[in-house]
Write a protein that holds these residues in place. Structure first.
Motif, PDB file in Angstrom:
ATOM      1  N   MET A  96       0.833  -1.202   0.000  1.00 20.05           N
ATOM      2  CA  MET A  96       0.000   0.000   0.000  1.00 20.05           C
ATOM      3  C   MET A  96       0.872   1.258   0.000  1.00 20.05           C
ATOM      4  O   MET A  96       0.622   2.210  -0.742  1.00 20.05           O
ATOM      5  N   LEU A  97       1.936   1.252   0.807  1.00 25.91           N
ATOM      6  CA  LEU A  97       2.823   2.424   0.860  1.00 25.91           C
ATOM      7  C   LEU A  97       3.464   2.661  -0.500  1.00 25.91           C
ATOM      8  O   LEU A  97       3.606   3.796  -0.954  1.00 25.91           O
ATOM      9  N   GLU A  98       3.824   1.555  -1.144  1.00 28.77           N
ATOM     10  CA  GLU A  98       4.431   1.714  -2.472  1.00 28.77           C
ATOM     11  C   GLU A  98       3.436   2.301  -3.470  1.00 28.77           C
ATOM     12  O   GLU A  98       3.788   3.145  -4.294  1.00 28.77           O
ATOM     13  N   TYR A 121       4.534  10.080  -7.063  1.00 24.09           N
ATOM     14  CA  TYR A 121       5.451  10.335  -8.179  1.00 24.09           C
ATOM     15  C   TYR A 121       4.682  10.771  -9.417  1.00 24.09           C
ATOM     16  O   TYR A 121       5.058  11.739 -10.097  1.00 24.09           O
ATOM     17  N   ALA A 122       3.559  10.089  -9.681  1.00 23.84           N
ATOM     18  CA  ALA A 122       2.787  10.372 -10.895  1.00 23.84           C
ATOM     19  C   ALA A 122       2.187  11.771 -10.880  1.00 23.84           C
ATOM     20  O   ALA A 122       2.189  12.469 -11.884  1.00 23.84           O
ATOM     21  N   VAL A 123       1.664  12.202  -9.742  1.00 28.67           N
ATOM     22  CA  VAL A 123       0.959  13.491  -9.737  1.00 28.67           C
ATOM     23  C   VAL A 123       1.837  14.641  -9.248  1.00 28.67           C
ATOM     24  O   VAL A 123       1.453  15.797  -9.362  1.00 28.67           O
ATOM     25  N   GLY A 124       3.000  14.305  -8.699  1.00 23.07           N
ATOM     26  CA  GLY A 124       3.873  15.365  -8.216  1.00 23.07           C
ATOM     27  C   GLY A 124       3.531  15.807  -6.802  1.00 23.07           C
ATOM     28  O   GLY A 124       3.507  16.994  -6.504  1.00 23.07           O
ATOM     29  N   ALA A 125       3.251  14.832  -5.942  1.00 22.74           N
ATOM     30  CA  ALA A 125       2.968  15.151  -4.538  1.00 22.74           C
ATOM     31  C   ALA A 125       4.148  14.719  -3.704  1.00 22.74           C
ATOM     32  O   ALA A 125       4.858  13.791  -4.072  1.00 22.74           O
ATOM     33  N   ASN A 126       4.373  15.380  -2.558  1.00 22.92           N
ATOM     34  CA  ASN A 126       5.389  14.811  -1.674  1.00 22.92           C
ATOM     35  C   ASN A 126       4.904  14.492  -0.288  1.00 22.92           C
ATOM     36  O   ASN A 126       5.653  14.189   0.595  1.00 22.92           O
ATOM     37  N   GLN A 127       3.601  14.513  -0.130  1.00 24.28           N
ATOM     38  CA  GLN A 127       3.074  14.150   1.179  1.00 24.28           C
ATOM     39  C   GLN A 127       1.930  13.168   1.003  1.00 24.28           C
ATOM     40  O   GLN A 127       1.020  13.390   0.203  1.00 24.28           O
ATOM     41  N   ASN A 136      15.186   3.934   2.121  1.00 23.07           N
ATOM     42  CA  ASN A 136      15.045   4.996   1.125  1.00 23.07           C
ATOM     43  C   ASN A 136      13.870   4.760   0.173  1.00 23.07           C
ATOM     44  O   ASN A 136      13.845   5.175  -0.973  1.00 23.07           O
ATOM     45  N   LEU A 137      12.847   4.031   0.696  1.00 22.47           N
ATOM     46  CA  LEU A 137      11.612   3.893  -0.084  1.00 22.47           C
ATOM     47  C   LEU A 137      10.648   5.016   0.264  1.00 22.47           C
ATOM     48  O   LEU A 137       9.593   5.176  -0.335  1.00 22.47           O
ATOM     49  N   LEU A 138      11.034   5.778   1.269  1.00 24.59           N
ATOM     50  CA  LEU A 138      10.318   7.004   1.615  1.00 24.59           C
ATOM     51  C   LEU A 138      11.371   7.999   2.061  1.00 24.59           C
ATOM     52  O   LEU A 138      12.466   7.603   2.458  1.00 24.59           O
ATOM     53  N   GLY A 139      11.032   9.262   2.014  1.00 27.75           N
ATOM     54  CA  GLY A 139      11.990  10.276   2.453  1.00 27.75           C
ATOM     55  C   GLY A 139      12.431  11.121   1.276  1.00 27.75           C
ATOM     56  O   GLY A 139      11.618  11.475   0.425  1.00 27.75           O
ATOM     57  N   PHE A 190      12.781  13.633  -5.990  1.00 27.28           N
ATOM     58  CA  PHE A 190      11.475  13.084  -5.617  1.00 27.28           C
ATOM     59  C   PHE A 190      11.455  12.766  -4.122  1.00 27.28           C
ATOM     60  O   PHE A 190      11.960  11.738  -3.676  1.00 27.28           O
ATOM     61  N   ASP A 191      10.895  13.720  -3.372  1.00 28.09           N
ATOM     62  CA  ASP A 191      10.758  13.524  -1.926  1.00 28.09           C
ATOM     63  C   ASP A 191       9.327  13.118  -1.629  1.00 28.09           C
ATOM     64  O   ASP A 191       8.385  13.747  -2.118  1.00 28.09           O
ATOM     65  N   PHE A 192       9.182  12.074  -0.858  1.00 27.52           N
ATOM     66  CA  PHE A 192       7.821  11.640  -0.532  1.00 27.52           C
ATOM     67  C   PHE A 192       7.805  10.969   0.825  1.00 27.52           C
ATOM     68  O   PHE A 192       8.618  10.081   1.089  1.00 27.52           O
ATOM     69  N   ASP A 193       6.913  11.434   1.681  1.00 24.72           N
ATOM     70  CA  ASP A 193       6.758  10.760   2.965  1.00 24.72           C
ATOM     71  C   ASP A 193       5.281  10.615   3.301  1.00 24.72           C
ATOM     72  O   ASP A 193       4.430  11.283   2.715  1.00 24.72           O
ATOM     73  N   ILE A 194       5.035   9.718   4.238  1.00 20.97           N
ATOM     74  CA  ILE A 194       3.656   9.362   4.561  1.00 20.97           C
ATOM     75  C   ILE A 194       3.447   9.444   6.061  1.00 20.97           C
ATOM     76  O   ILE A 194       4.305   9.039   6.841  1.00 20.97           O
TER      77      ILE A 194
END
Ligand SMILES: Cc1cc2nc3c(=O)[nH]c(=O)nc-3n(C[C@H](O)[C@H](O)[C@H](O)COP(=O)(O)O)c2cc1C
Ligand code: SF4
Ligand code: SF4
Ligand code: SF4
Ligand code: FES
Lengths: 579, 426
Positions: free
Chosen positions: A254-256, A263-269, A296-299, A308-312
């Motif tokens: 789910m996290l992936e 990544y697709a829409v350009g969000a980082n949160q 490094n699958l998030l961050g 590409f920074d992304f965290d949840i």
């Protein structure tokens, strides 16, 4: 006219966490907490009271050091809810809806807690206790009285994946190695991801079946930023527990999926809106999150992609079915009452904090991750032409093998019934109370978007179950869960329920059935959100599909009298007063 | 709203209308003389609330609330389709069933948007059972009184009534059918007199009152008394066989749990009564003091609901002896003013009336109870909760002309139309 100033929206979105802290610390939210919190956020006390009183799990009165929420869904009812309820009252000395005199125990009923395969079930201080019976209740309460903590002896929820397709067709419950989907991102541009998702014909698994690729594209094309990815883990539709299984077994997937969307829409949160009934899953999710950050699958520069920074993060709900509706969910995320918004904007346009937001279901994100991992060709190779892929069903009720079934879209009902060993199906509820009911004359129908679209709940009832009893349980559920904002749903669910009770008491004429149909239809057409629109679905269908049953409930003798009126009953109170 | 000069064309009920783009649909329709019922919508609010659903229309073939729509080129709107009219009417009826609306005792009567919608849509009764939920009247606020019985949860006050610090004075609390509008006493106290009055005026019903202020205006001068906003307002029964000769007919009437006001109103047609008695004979009725039925009657007019066992027996006898039963007035339709006790347990009512009341004679503390006396019911029942009722004439009391027009139509199929000013709840 004055306009309301921009509230401190970021701060405000922490309200729910803040209220949870009070609730956990004191067992209820005290007056001084309300005063302090409202002052802190610069909102009036009544506004905060409005938020608190919206959510079932927030209390303004002490709710016991040990708070017990017993599920009252229909499956629980079939499996012995009443006896278990009485046992809890006997053992604790409290009555449902309140606490015992010493204030140790609080007993409350609650809507489906996502454990329909193990009913009757309860949450005790939010830890799950399943397959309850009188004896088990006695021993649980005895241990609690001895001072054992619920956490130390709650039931461990093991997922029973009862069936999955051959290996080359399984999507969800195949071997999972964290990071494969994310590692593929660098081979794709965001456009390409969306194209791949579109090609796979993936559509939302939360029940509305909106094409996922299209949703992501809408969001991507919005000029405003930042953008948000929200995972709808509010799984509240009674009888559904497939999101639970995914988060319990393969939370990383789910996290992936969320990361792929980011990544697709350009969000980082990304935000996971997790229903409070699943608090016991939160630790596992947090662990997975920190594991992902380490890998490094998030961050920052996720998956080695520069920039590409992304965290949840996880946001806990607080007990409101309607918060599964995406716009209500967004309001709840913002720390407001979980009332659905008016449909002027899509969330992809104005979502969380009025910024572009993708809201998808847990299963949708999991499927998206698999599509990137396995390719859309693989996905298209399963299911039917119109509904490719597989679907997770949460099977419960009168069958020998309740649990999770990963089926290909296009599977026949009879096939599912055989697999789960439902020997005597009579009334089958597909997609929960808001979905559709089918009779045992329709077993050749298929789970498919163009036949029986299914959100995940699959409840089986045999001939010994009373159809009206099922429908009254549903109606009670909607009455309780309606947000109350619009007239037809707020008043309608209440009124319909009275009528059903009248029918159930054998006091109906055929005109009452005509009225139920008319009223149900009015609610369907005029309600503001899906809850009110769908609340009478099953009822209307059942009236058509079980004519003999309902015929047996009709009285044909009318003579201009309304037999629901009993003079003896109506004067009883007066007689009692005078005797 | 940025006004563009460009005009667009939209279609409402087949009629092409020119308007500017992006205009609120309810407003645009109104400007063009087309009435779309609305309740939570008010013109000064740019983001409509969409809570009441009274404005449901077909927009490009799909039912949705008109107040949420902005006009756009080529938009197709259906307003006056039977099905939609029925839905909208049902929603207004739901509001009456959900709250406790005793119009004759309400400060806002005659100026009330909910009542007005009822008039415009010809709601003569609610098809839904009245809920009679016990609701508070909150006298705690410094300046205001909140009458929760009358609130329709439109949300106007929540959005619009703010203090100078921009804090909400009102908020929805609870949810589902337990939803109420909560008021913040601390913030309310900060409102200026003008702001408080604005709150009262913004409320479409009589739920927000300001102490010392009343809406008192004589009948006929109130906002919604005389004239419909619909050009073609014409209500009630369609003409049936207008040329039928007047055969002689028999009428029975009774006052159950009522105040005889409806009977007084029946006499109010003055000289026309003389015309009427040429063709009708009164059987059992307080008007002629005939106590027992002597024959079967064509029509029975019932005033009042049922509050005791005798009412029930008499009503059942009427059902047996009359071909057509008409519920005349609010009390027989849904309980009316006597049903004010329906939210209170009978025990408390009896104690207040006979034991603890200030008018109780010292030493006479007894609740009447005897085999010869009728027994008091647990609540006041509307007539249709006990027997089948064929027609309903609203009002407290109903207008005399309304009553007789309806009766003449029922007896001889005579054509009639009730004037807007004759259709009342108070
Ligand atoms: C009353 C109501 C409850 C809902 N509950 C849920 C829910 O629990 N989980 C969910 O994923 N979607 C739920 N939905 C659907 C969401 O509004 C939304 O369609 C979904 O989250 C979109 O994700 P998807 O496209 O991936 O399905 C609900 C909708 C309504 C009207
Ligand atoms: S339909 Fe029900 S849940 Fe949805 S907005 Fe209306 S009252 Fe709220
Ligand atoms: S006047 Fe309006 S608010 Fe007052 S009782 Fe009648 S309908 Fe309700
Ligand atoms: S108090 Fe008045 S304005 Fe506020 S919600 Fe109720 S009816 Fe609407
Ligand atoms: S006026 Fe449109 S929803 Fe209330």
């Amino acid at each position: 006219m004055k306009k309301k100033k921009q509230d401190k929206s970021q701060d405000r979105s922490k309200i729910l966490d803040c209220l949870w802290d009070f609730q956990n610390q004191y067992g209820y939210i005290r007056d001084e907490d309300v005063a302090a919190c409202s002052k802190d956020l610069d909102i009036s006390q009544v506004e905060l009271e409005g938020v608190i009183s919206f959510y079932h799990f927030f209390h303004r009165q002490p709710a016991g050091q040990i708070t017990i929420y017993l599920n009252n869904s229909i499956v629980s009812e079939c499996k012995g809810f009443q006896r278990v309820k009485e046992a809890f009252e006997r053992e604790t000395g409290a009555s449902f809806g309140g606490i015992d005199p010493s204030g140790q125990f609080g007993l409350y009923e609650t809507a489906c807690i996502g454990l329909s395969d193990q009913e009757p079930a309860a949450l005790i201080n939010f830890y799950p206790f399943t397959n309850l019976n009188t004896l088990k209740v006695r021993s649980i309460i005895a241990r609690l009285k001895k001072g054992e903590s619920p956490a130390s002896f709650c039931d461990k929820i093991e997922e029973k994946i009862r069936w999955k397709p051959p290996k080359d067709k399984t999507i969800f419950f195949r071997d999972y190695y964290p990071g494969i989907a994310v590692s593929k991102l660098k081979d794709y541009s965001p456009e390409k991801i969306i194209e791949e998702i579109k090609k796979s014909k993936l559509s939302g698994m939360g029940g509305a079946f909106f094409p996922t690729g299209l949703k992501w594209e809408f969001c991507k094309n919005q000029p405003a930023s930042p953008k948000y990815i929200v995972c709808n883990a509010d799984e509240g539709e009674p009888g559904t527990f497939k999101d639970r299984a995914l988060m319990n077994e393969i939370p990383g997937l789910m996290l992936e999926g969320m990361t792929v969307a980011g990544y697709a829409v350009g969000a980082n949160q990304g935000i996971i809106y997790l229903r409070a009934e699943y608090i016991w899953l939160k630790e596992k999710l947090e662990q997975t999150l920190s594991h992902f950050r380490k890998m490094n699958l998030l961050g920052e520069n996720v998956g080695g992609i520069k920039g590409f920074d992304f965290d949840i993060r996880i946001q806990l709900g607080a007990g409101a079915y309607v918060c599964g509706e995406e716009t209500a969910l967004l309001n709840s995320l913002e720390g407001k009452r979980g009332e659905p918004r008016t449909k002027q904007f899509f969330p992809t346009e104005k979502g969380f904090l009025h910024l572009p937001t993708v809201v998808n279901n847990v299963e949708t994100f999991c499927a998206a991750a698999r599509i990137i991992e396995l390719g859309s060709e693989f996905y298209l190779n399963t299911g039917t032409a119109n509904s490719p892929g597989t679907k997770l069903l949460s099977v419960s009720g009168d069958c020998h093998l309740p649990g999770i079934y990963e089926i290909e879209w296009g599977t026949q009902i009879s096939d599912i019934l055989e697999k789960c060993q439902a020997t005597d199906p009579y009334f089958i509820q597909v997609s929960g109370p808001s979905g559709q009911c089918i009779s045992n004359k329709e077993l050749n129908r298929t789970i498919a978007k163009d036949d029986l679209p299914c959100g995940g709940s699959f409840m089986i009832f045999n001939e010994n179950r009373d159809v009206l009893n099922i429908l009254i349980n549903f109606s009670e559920f909607f009455k309780h869960e309606s947000c109350g904002v619009c007239t037809p749903c707020r008043a309608g669910n209440f009124i319909i329920q009275r009528k059903l009770n009248k029918i159930s008491a054998g006091l109906a004429y055929s005109s009452d059935f005509e009225e139920v149909k008319e009223w149900g239809n009015i609610m369907k057409v005029t309600s503001r959100c899906g809850l009110g629109k769908a609340a009478t679905n099953s009822l209307l269908m059942a009236l058509d599909k079980f004519p003999e049953y309902f015929q047996s409930k009709v009285d044909h003798h009318k003579e201009g009298l309304n037999k629901a009126f009993h003079l003896e009953q109506a004067v009883q109170e007066y007689e009692k007063f005078n005797n | 709203m940025a006004k563009q000069n460009k005009q667009i064309t939209i279609t409402i009920d087949g009629k092409k209308i020119k308007t500017s783009p992006g205009e609120n649909l309810v407003k645009a329709a109104k400007t063009n003389g087309i009435f779309i019922p609305s309740l939570c919508y008010f013109e000064s609010n740019e983001s409509p609330l969409g809570t009441c659903r009274v404005c449901t229309c077909n927009i490009d073939g799909k039912p949705s609330p008109a107040c949420m729509e902005k006009t756009r080129e080529g938009m197709e709107v259906e307003v006056n389709v039977d099905e939609l009219k029925n839905y909208r009417k049902a929603i207004v009826e739901m509001m009456f069933s959900e709250g406790n609306h005793f119009c004759p005792g309400c400060e806002k009567s005659g100026n009330c948007d909910l009542q007005h919608m009822g008039y415009e849509m010809g709601v003569s009764r609610s098809r839904f059972p009245h809920i009679f939920k016990d609701r508070l009247i909150d006298f705690n606020p410094k300046r205001m009184i909140i009458e929760h019985n009358r609130c329709v949860k439109c949300r106007r006050c929540v959005e619009e009534v703010l203090t100078d610090d921009n804090l909400q004075v009102f908020s929805f609390c609870n949810r589902g059918n337990e939803t109420v509008v909560g008021i913040d006493y601390e913030q309310e106290a900060k409102l200026s007199e003008e702001q408080a009055l604005n709150a009262m005026h913004i409320c479409p019903t009589g739920a927000i009152l300001v102490r010392g202020q009343s809406f008192a205006k004589p009948f006929g001068d109130r906002r919604f008394d005389m004239k419909s906003v619909q050009k073609d307002y014409q209500k009630q029964l369609p003409p049936e066989n207008p040329d039928k000769p007047r055969e002689p007919k028999t009428i029975a009437t009774i006052s159950l749990a009522g105040c005889f006001g409806c009977h007084m109103s029946m006499l109010d047609i003055d000289l026309e009564l003389l015309d009427l008695v040429e063709f009708v004979e009164f059987n059992k009725s307080p008007l002629n003091d005939i106590k027992e039925f002597t024959k079967r009657c064509d029509i029975g007019l019932i005033e009042g609901g049922c509050c005791n066992s005798e009412n029930v027996e008499v009503l059942k006898e009427f059902r047996k002896k009359c071909d057509i039963l008409v519920a005349v007035g609010e009390c027989s339709i849904w309980g009316g003013l006597p049903a004010m006790r329906n939210t209170i347990p009978l025990r408390e009512c009896l104690e207040e009336a006979y034991l603890n009341g200030i008018t109780t004679e010292p030493g006479e503390y007894i609740v009447p109870y005897d085999t010869d006396l009728p027994k008091i019911l647990d609540k006041v029942y509307s007539c249709n909760e006990i027997v089948e009722i064929d027609h309903y004439i609203p009002g407290c009391p109903p207008d005399a002309h309304h009553i007789w027009k309806a009766v003449m139509n029922l007896l001889w199929g005579e054509q009639y139309s009730v004037l807007y000013s004759e259709f009342k709840y108070d």
